[in-house]
Design an enzyme around this catalytic site. Structure first.
Site, PDB file in Angstrom:
ATOM      1  N   TRP A  57       3.771  42.334   4.256  1.00 49.26           N
ATOM      2  CA  TRP A  57       4.937  43.028   4.802  1.00 49.26           C
ATOM      3  C   TRP A  57       6.051  42.026   5.062  1.00 49.26           C
ATOM      4  CZ3 TRP A  57       7.297  42.576   9.777  1.00 49.26           C
ATOM      5  CH2 TRP A  57       8.404  43.423   9.928  1.00 49.26           C
TER       6      TRP A  57
ATOM      7  N   GLU B 128       3.174  46.446   1.785  1.00 48.66           N
ATOM      8  CA  GLU B 128       3.481  47.477   2.789  1.00 48.66           C
ATOM      9  C   GLU B 128       4.970  47.784   2.840  1.00 48.66           C
ATOM     10  OE1 GLU B 128       2.371  46.329   6.774  1.00 48.66           O
ATOM     11  OE2 GLU B 128       3.074  48.200   7.659  1.00 48.66           O
TER      12      GLU B 128
ATOM     13  N   LYS C  35       8.465  49.946   4.358  1.00 45.24           N
ATOM     14  CA  LYS C  35       8.984  50.342   5.659  1.00 45.24           C
ATOM     15  C   LYS C  35      10.315  51.055   5.495  1.00 45.24           C
ATOM     16  CE  LYS C  35       9.411  48.720  10.392  1.00 45.24           C
ATOM     17  NZ  LYS C  35       9.087  47.682  11.352  1.00 45.24           N
TER      18      LYS C  35
ATOM     19  N   ASP D  74       1.919  52.475   6.071  1.00 37.73           N
ATOM     20  CA  ASP D  74       1.817  52.444   7.522  1.00 37.73           C
ATOM     21  C   ASP D  74       2.291  53.810   8.015  1.00 37.73           C
ATOM     22  OD1 ASP D  74       2.797  52.141  10.287  1.00 37.73           O
ATOM     23  OD2 ASP D  74       2.431  50.003  10.032  1.00 37.73           O
TER      24      ASP D  74
ATOM     25  N   HIS E 203       5.958  54.226   9.154  1.00 39.94           N
ATOM     26  CA  HIS E 203       7.057  53.682   8.356  1.00 39.94           C
ATOM     27  C   HIS E 203       7.809  54.677   7.499  1.00 39.94           C
ATOM     28  CE1 HIS E 203       5.746  49.192   8.600  1.00 39.94           C
ATOM     29  NE2 HIS E 203       5.883  49.766   9.776  1.00 39.94           N
TER      30      HIS E 203
ATOM     31  N   HIS F 147      -2.237  51.544   7.313  1.00 40.69           N
ATOM     32  CA  HIS F 147      -2.016  51.023   8.653  1.00 40.69           C
ATOM     33  C   HIS F 147      -1.962  52.232   9.575  1.00 40.69           C
ATOM     34  CE1 HIS F 147      -0.468  46.616   8.480  1.00 40.69           C
ATOM     35  NE2 HIS F 147      -1.721  46.743   8.108  1.00 40.69           N
TER      36      HIS F 147
ATOM     37  N   ASP G 277      10.497  53.543  17.022  1.00 44.90           N
ATOM     38  CA  ASP G 277       9.348  52.644  16.990  1.00 44.90           C
ATOM     39  C   ASP G 277       8.270  53.159  16.052  1.00 44.90           C
ATOM     40  OD1 ASP G 277       7.684  50.465  17.755  1.00 44.90           O
ATOM     41  OD2 ASP G 277       6.547  51.859  18.984  1.00 44.90           O
TER      42      ASP G 277
ATOM     43  N   ASP H 256       5.093  51.748  16.127  1.00 43.51           N
ATOM     44  CA  ASP H 256       3.850  51.097  16.533  1.00 43.51           C
ATOM     45  C   ASP H 256       3.292  51.529  17.877  1.00 43.51           C
ATOM     46  OD1 ASP H 256       3.604  49.081  14.287  1.00 43.51           O
ATOM     47  OD2 ASP H 256       5.625  48.643  15.016  1.00 43.51           O
TER      48      ASP H 256
ATOM     49  N   ASP I  21      -2.467  49.196  13.395  1.00 39.26           N
ATOM     50  CA  ASP I  21      -1.218  48.466  13.601  1.00 39.26           C
ATOM     51  C   ASP I  21      -0.399  49.141  14.698  1.00 39.26           C
ATOM     52  OD1 ASP I  21       0.855  46.754  13.443  1.00 39.26           O
ATOM     53  OD2 ASP I  21       1.611  47.409  11.500  1.00 39.26           O
TER      54      ASP I  21
HETATM   55  C1  RNT Z   1       5.741  45.971  10.677  1.00 36.69           C
HETATM   56  C2  RNT Z   1       4.546  46.220   9.835  1.00 36.69           C
HETATM   57  C3  RNT Z   1       3.515  45.152   9.846  1.00 36.69           C
HETATM   58  C4  RNT Z   1       3.390  44.493  11.173  1.00 36.69           C
HETATM   59  C5  RNT Z   1       2.268  43.498  11.261  1.00 36.69           C
HETATM   60  C6  RNT Z   1       2.380  42.681  12.491  1.00 36.69           C
HETATM   61  O1  RNT Z   1       6.574  47.040  10.760  1.00 36.69           O
HETATM   62  O2  RNT Z   1       4.000  47.436  10.173  1.00 36.69           O
HETATM   63  O3  RNT Z   1       2.312  45.666   9.403  1.00 36.69           O
HETATM   64  O4  RNT Z   1       3.248  45.423  12.192  1.00 36.69           O
HETATM   65  O5  RNT Z   1       2.251  42.730  10.123  1.00 36.69           O
HETATM   66 ZN    ZN Z   2       2.019  47.979   9.510  1.00 35.08          ZN
END
Ligand code: RNT
Ligand code: ZN
Length: 419
Positions: free
Chosen positions: A184, A226, A228, A259, A262, A286, A294, A296, A326
């Protein structure tokens, strides 16, 4: 005991639909979930970094006491969390969690920085996964790394990438199991760029160069890119968008990582799984939870999560998906965050394994869509919690909320002393 009593009744209810709860528990326990080391230390890592450097598009908010400050503390926290979690785990580390007595630049990281991690993993009987770290570094401060217009900076990050694949291969050999690597990059810009094209061309070229290293065994180091949608400081433009990453992965035979956080706020990933897996061999997921800006938040047992696992179940794709967590929340007890998020994830797996997939797909084939609909609804109120409790009991971890007492004890014995 009440867990057993409730389970016996639940088992009968599911059995009436031809579903074997014992087998589902077994399978759910054996499915590996890769725990991310960065919930324990708010993604700080162990490098001596200049003051004021930001995380690079990601940030843990909150200041709950007890943040892990070094490798031993991170590992102790992970051990504590795992002792309260049912099932099989792996642990995901970032390049920035290398431990050396002198400073090692990102483009020179090597497996020697991870011997403590490897020894620990061996003792725990778990495997490690790996992530290159393209953020929280002076050479990443303007928001570009692998797509940077400055060839020297780009070359630096390419060297970092190459070094990371070698580390992953070393981890894989040491643990006798492949190491999954997640790529990423934060690259992007806050506002409207005049040129969205060149950074993408450069990023593709950088990845091509990193991945061209044939000395690394591709059956040991398994790479996933990955995507985003946006990050802090890359609100308008992200080089590694969903399309960029999926197209790159497919055209190069690389893995793709989705993810859950994302995508657009109302966009979910479950419908994408069958699309990608029609063309790709494997997917890394993820497991995360987006809220507004956000991506996460701590994972919870919600519909988005259930739908992801139901898709995997309905496509019989369990051996084509790799799961890594994640999320990071610094506003609550960090062990609690691990336990809540990881338990929710395994609950999701179990929930999907108890789906009447065969029956539903039969109804669909026979065009009995009202029956299909009714059964999907009915299954939402099946006695799932009783099966989940039994899963915890079988694996010897606290049932229900009983883990909280242990977490609180760890907080007063260990965490509050970390000030
Ligand atoms: C960030 C990504 C990535 C990170 C990690 C820490 O938006 O999701 O996966 O969260 O690499
Ligand atoms: Zn991630």
């Amino acid at each position: 005991m009440s867990t057993e009593k409730a389970y016996e009744l639940a088992r009968e209810r599911y059995a009436a639909f031809g579903i074997d709860t014992d087998a589902a528990i077994e399978k759910a326990l054996n499915f590996p979930i890769s725990l991310h080391c960065w919930q324990s230390d708010d993604l700080a890592g162990f490098e001596p970094m200049p003051e004021g450097l930001d995380g690079g598009g990601i940030m843990a908010t909150g200041n709950y006491p007890g943040r892990a400050r070094n490798g031993d503390e991170v590992r102790a926290d992970l051990e504590k969390a795992m002792s309260l979690l049912p099932g099989t785990h792996r642990v995901n580390i970032h390049a920035s969690y290398s431990e050396t007595d002198h400073f090692v630049e990102r483009d020179e990281v090597d497996a020697a920085g991870f011997t403590k991690w490897m020894d620990w993993a061996k003792k725990q009987g778990i495997c490690l996964d790996f992530n290159p770290t393209f953020f929280a570094h002076p050479k990443a401060e303007d928001g570009f790394t692998l797509s940077h217009r400055d060839d020297e900076i780009r070359a630096f990050w390419i060297r970092h990438g190459k070094a990371c694949r070698k580390i992953a291969e070393a981890l894989a050999i040491a643990q006798g199991s492949p190491c999954y690597v997640d790529w990423w990059t934060q690259d992007g810009s806050k506002d409207i760029p005049a040129d969205r094209w060149s950074p993408r061309a450069r990023m593709a070229a950088s990845y091509d160069e990193i991945m061209s290293d044939d000395s690394v065994d591709r059956t040991q180091c398994i790479d996933f890119i990955e995507s985003k949608l946006f990050g802090i400081g890359s609100e308008e433009y992200v080089v590694g968008s969903a399309e960029f990453c999926a197209d790159y992965a497919l055209s190069r035979g690389m893995g793709l990582c989705m993810d859950m956080g994302h995508f657009h706020p109302t966009e979910t990933i479950h419908g994408k799984i069958s699309s990608h897996l029609t063309f790709m061999d494997k997917l890394l997921l993820h497991v995360s939870r987006p809220i507004r800006w956000d991506s996460d938040h701590v994972v919870i047992f919600n519909d988005d999560l259930k739908n992801v696992f139901l898709e995997i179940q309905r496509g019989d794709a369990w051996n084509r998906v790799i799961l890594a967590l994640d999320f990071f929340d610094a506003s609550i007890n960090r062990i609690g965050a691990y336990v809540i998020g990881t338990r929710a994830t395994r609950k999701g797996i179990l929930y999907a394994l108890l789906d009447p997939t065969t029956q539903l797909q039969c109804y669909e084939k026979e065009n009995k869509n009202t029956r299909r609909f009714a059964m999907m609804e009915e299954f939402k109120s099946m006695p799932f919690p009783a099966v989940w409790d039994m899963l915890c009991e079988k694996d010897g971890v606290p049932v229900g909320m009983d883990w909280i007492t242990e977490m609180e004890k760890y907080e007063s014995d260990v965490l509050v002393k970390r000030q």
